[in-house]
Scaffold this active site. Structure first.
Site, PDB file in Angstrom:
ATOM      1  N   LYS A  21     -38.457  74.037   2.132  1.00  0.00           N
ATOM      2  CA  LYS A  21     -38.024  72.673   2.453  1.00  0.00           C
ATOM      3  C   LYS A  21     -39.170  71.963   3.152  1.00  0.00           C
ATOM      4  CE  LYS A  21     -34.320  69.885   4.338  1.00  0.00           C
ATOM      5  NZ  LYS A  21     -32.930  69.848   4.791  1.00  0.00           N
ATOM      6  N   MET A  58     -33.949  63.886   4.261  1.00  0.00           N
ATOM      7  CA  MET A  58     -35.021  64.281   5.173  1.00  0.00           C
ATOM      8  C   MET A  58     -36.201  64.928   4.441  1.00  0.00           C
ATOM      9  SD  MET A  58     -34.480  66.232   8.761  1.00  0.00           S
ATOM     10  CE  MET A  58     -33.927  67.790   8.133  1.00  0.00           C
ATOM     11  N   GLY A  59     -35.913  65.698   3.435  1.00  0.00           N
ATOM     12  CA  GLY A  59     -36.996  66.416   2.770  1.00  0.00           C
ATOM     13  C   GLY A  59     -36.632  66.833   1.359  1.00  0.00           C
ATOM     14  N   VAL A  87     -36.583  70.125  -1.337  1.00  0.00           N
ATOM     15  CA  VAL A  87     -36.583  71.592  -1.404  1.00  0.00           C
ATOM     16  C   VAL A  87     -37.251  72.001  -2.712  1.00  0.00           C
ATOM     17  CG1 VAL A  87     -35.178  73.682  -1.411  1.00  0.00           C
ATOM     18  CG2 VAL A  87     -34.465  71.713  -0.044  1.00  0.00           C
ATOM     19  N   ASP A 110     -22.117  67.690   9.241  1.00  0.00           N
ATOM     20  CA  ASP A 110     -22.200  67.085   7.903  1.00  0.00           C
ATOM     21  C   ASP A 110     -21.630  68.041   6.853  1.00  0.00           C
ATOM     22  OD1 ASP A 110     -22.730  65.155   6.030  1.00  0.00           O
ATOM     23  OD2 ASP A 110     -24.851  65.647   5.813  1.00  0.00           O
TER      24      ASP A 110
END
Lengths: 247, 356
Positions: free
Chosen positions: B55, B37-38, B40, B147
């Site tokens: 993030k 997703m991104g 950091v 997760d």
């Protein structure tokens, strides 16, 4: 919450060159042609030299002819985004075109091919001669790599022109020193040292570099959007180029 | 036109994605990790003069779904104030429209890396207890992680254990809609749950069967219990759980179960690591049961069994006969028992000697 404003999002309204290529307006078609040739001619030329082992002048003629024929015969209109990326489609067309030329032995008459645009073939040739390709490199990957290199180089030139127009030579000089030259030298250079070297404050260096990178990114994305067949392809290519490839 | 070397092209790729933090209080310093997703970054908080982790969503235009997911992640973490969950300090929007959040910078290693040191069993189990504490806390606040895996657990330099990456976490029951003025980007309808039926989010090998099948409505706390069982399995054997037939687990050879079809049972950890104590194997397999109803009812139940094992007590997942109970009693009190036996033997010998 920090007070960053939402601004400078990506251009969302530019039409894909592939749509424009099928336009009935000759001027629109001409512009689409120019855009596509500008974005792809160098990887196409290098690919012909490497994969098809053509002599430089033959590769130049075939490069010009390929784009001219692709537009005249409407090859690009046959592109189906569901089957492959446009870049892959273009390369497949190019292979077919080169194979046909070789098979029918109808080599384009030197200098008599379709000279459609003034392209810096000498520069491209110099790049081939001075930068060796690793042994065993997959030529599909070579085409992709050269395409990325060319796309970035176009964006750098666009940024240079923009800075010259708007008198922002300082930010471009910083960008050139820190982001274009430094990776080759491997020099460890902090913003603080760069600021000292150029007589600027570290904040100025940070801001100027951020601006130049933002503009570089905008130029890359603008070109990419123009030559992508769909929004989905644009997103995928943009992530592969500037972010991470979605898995 | 300037020729760009491979090194320059690669540098430009990174530089163009580098977050432009103008207008915020942060300066991104270095890239720390990349996820789906991104990215950091280590960043400097200029106001407070401290390092934080930032993030930032991947560019170029992450779209409303990814934005909503990141926003939900930040809000979920912000509500979970627990020593085992990394605290969020700030949430904002970059100049290019991407949202980011700032959190505590954790210096440490991922659990899978930490284990390469070859830790004693008791220490591994104590780490597991800490993970359970954080997850139990989240469950008590209505949050399911979805997760959990060793890569999402950090062990800090001072031994702190933190559960990370709440990117696919969801609320157990939908909370009230978030206040309209609180968001840099509006959440799409139904965003708090955020996952359509049939969508598979998680990591093969650590996902519960109902999660693998994309049965979003059936995914509840027990899916996390399954993942905790898988982490325990990893702590015991050094590998993600394997199915006895077919293949799961390393991500590349995962075979998806048929719709609603039963999965083969998980291979017992003792087959991989012969010295695994049987009670721990039983705990592991109970947490990893295919049917949610057969797993532990709650994370504290699972943690209690592990703690009890550590203390030499009985384990609910491992019914004992009289002999095993005596053996466990002996192992738990071995030293005093041996001292008493030695004392009695000595007294007996002395008595016999005195008589003769």
């Amino acid at each position: 919450m920090s007070d960053g404003a939402v601004a400078g999002r990506f251009p969302m309204t530019r039409h894909s060159v592939l749509l424009a290529a099928g336009s009935t307006d000759p001027e629109v078609r001409r512009r689409a042609f120019e855009t596509l040739v500008t974005a792809y001619w160098k990887p196409v030329y290098k690919y012909l030299r490497m994969k098809w082992s053509l002599l430089d002048e033959d590769a130049q003629d075939l490069t010009q002819a390929f784009f001219a024929v692709a537009f005249e015969k409407g090859y690009l209109e046959r592109y189906d985004p569901a089957r492959a990326r446009f870049r892959t489609f273009l390369r497949t067309c190019l292979d077919g075109f080169a194979a046909n030329q070789r098979k029918s032995a109808q080599r384009l008459k030197r200098g008599g091919g379709a000279q459609v645009l003034s392209l810096d073939f000498a520069g491209a040739e110099g790049e081939i001669l001075h930068h060796e390709v690793a042994d065993g490199l997959d030529l599909d990957e070579y085409f992709r790599r050269e395409w990325v290199r060319h796309l970035f180089a176009l964006a750098v030139e666009a940024l240079r022109a923009e800075c010259a127009r708007s008198g922002k030579l300082g930010p471009f000089a910083l960008f050139e020193r820190y982001d274009l030259d430094r990776p080759d030298t491997g020099e460890r250079l902090t913003y603080a040292r760069l600021a000292e070297e150029l007589g600027l404050s570290p904040t100025q260096v940070t801001n100027d570099l951020a601006w130049a990178r933002r503009e570089f990114r905008r130029h890359v994305l603008e070109t990419l959007r123009e030559i992508s067949a769909s929004e989905a392809e644009f997103q995928t290519e943009a992530r592969a180029l500037l972010g991470i490839e979605p898995r | 036109m300037k020729w760009l070397s491979d090194a320059t092209v690669e540098h430009l790729r990174q530089a163009a994605d580098w977050p432009d933090t103008g207008g915020t209080r942060y300066d991104a310093v270095e890239s720390l990790a990349q996820g789906g997703m991104g990215t950091v970054y280590v960043a400097n908080d200029r106001l407070l003069g401290r390092a934080v982790a930032l993030k930032v969503l991947h560019g170029p235009d992450p779209g409303p779904e990814a934005t909503a997911r990141m926003l939900r992640e930040a809000r979920i973490i912000a509500r979970l104030e627990h020593p085992g969950i990394v605290p969020v300090h700030d949430l904002g929007t970059l100049l290019d429209g991407r949202i980011f959040y700032a959190m505590k910078l954790v210096r440490g290693r991922r659990l899978d890396q930490h284990l390469r040191e070859g830790l004693p069993l008791a220490e591994r189990l104590r780490i597991f207890e800490r993970i359970c504490e954080a997850v139990a806390f989240a469950h008590a606040h209505g949050v399911i992680h979805r997760d959990l895996k060793p890569e999402n657990v950090m062990v800090g330099a001072f031994g702190e254990v933190l559960v990370m990456d709440w990117g696919v976490a969801r609320w157990r029951s939908e909370p009230e809609a978030p206040p309209a003025d609180a968001s840099p980007a509006a959440e799409p309808p139904g965003a708090p749950g955020g996952t359509a039926h049939g969508t598979i989010l998680g990591t093969p090998g650590y996902m519960a069967p109902e999660q693998e099948r994309g049965e979003v409505d059936r995914v509840d706390e027990r899916a996390d219990i399954f993942a905790l069982g898988a982490i325990l399995y990893f702590l015991l054997s050094g590998q993600a759980p394997r199915r006895a037939v077919g293949s799961v687990s390393d991500g590349s050879t995962w075979t998806r179960p048929g719709p609603g079809g039963p999965l083969p049972p998980v291979e017992p950890p003792r087959r991989l690591q012969k010295d695994t104590p049987r009670p721990l194997e039983a705990i592991c397999l109970k947490a990893l049961a295919s049917a949610p109803a057969d797993r532990y009812a709650s994370v504290p139940d699972l943690a209690r069994d592990v703690s009890s094992f550590l203390a030499g007590g009985p384990v609910k997942a491992f019914p004992e006969g009289p002999l095993l109970r005596v053996r466990r009693f002996y192992l738990k009190y071995r030293t005093p028992i041996l001292l008493i036996v030695a004392y009695l033997l000595m007294r007996t010998v002395l008595l016999l000697f005195a008589r003769t």
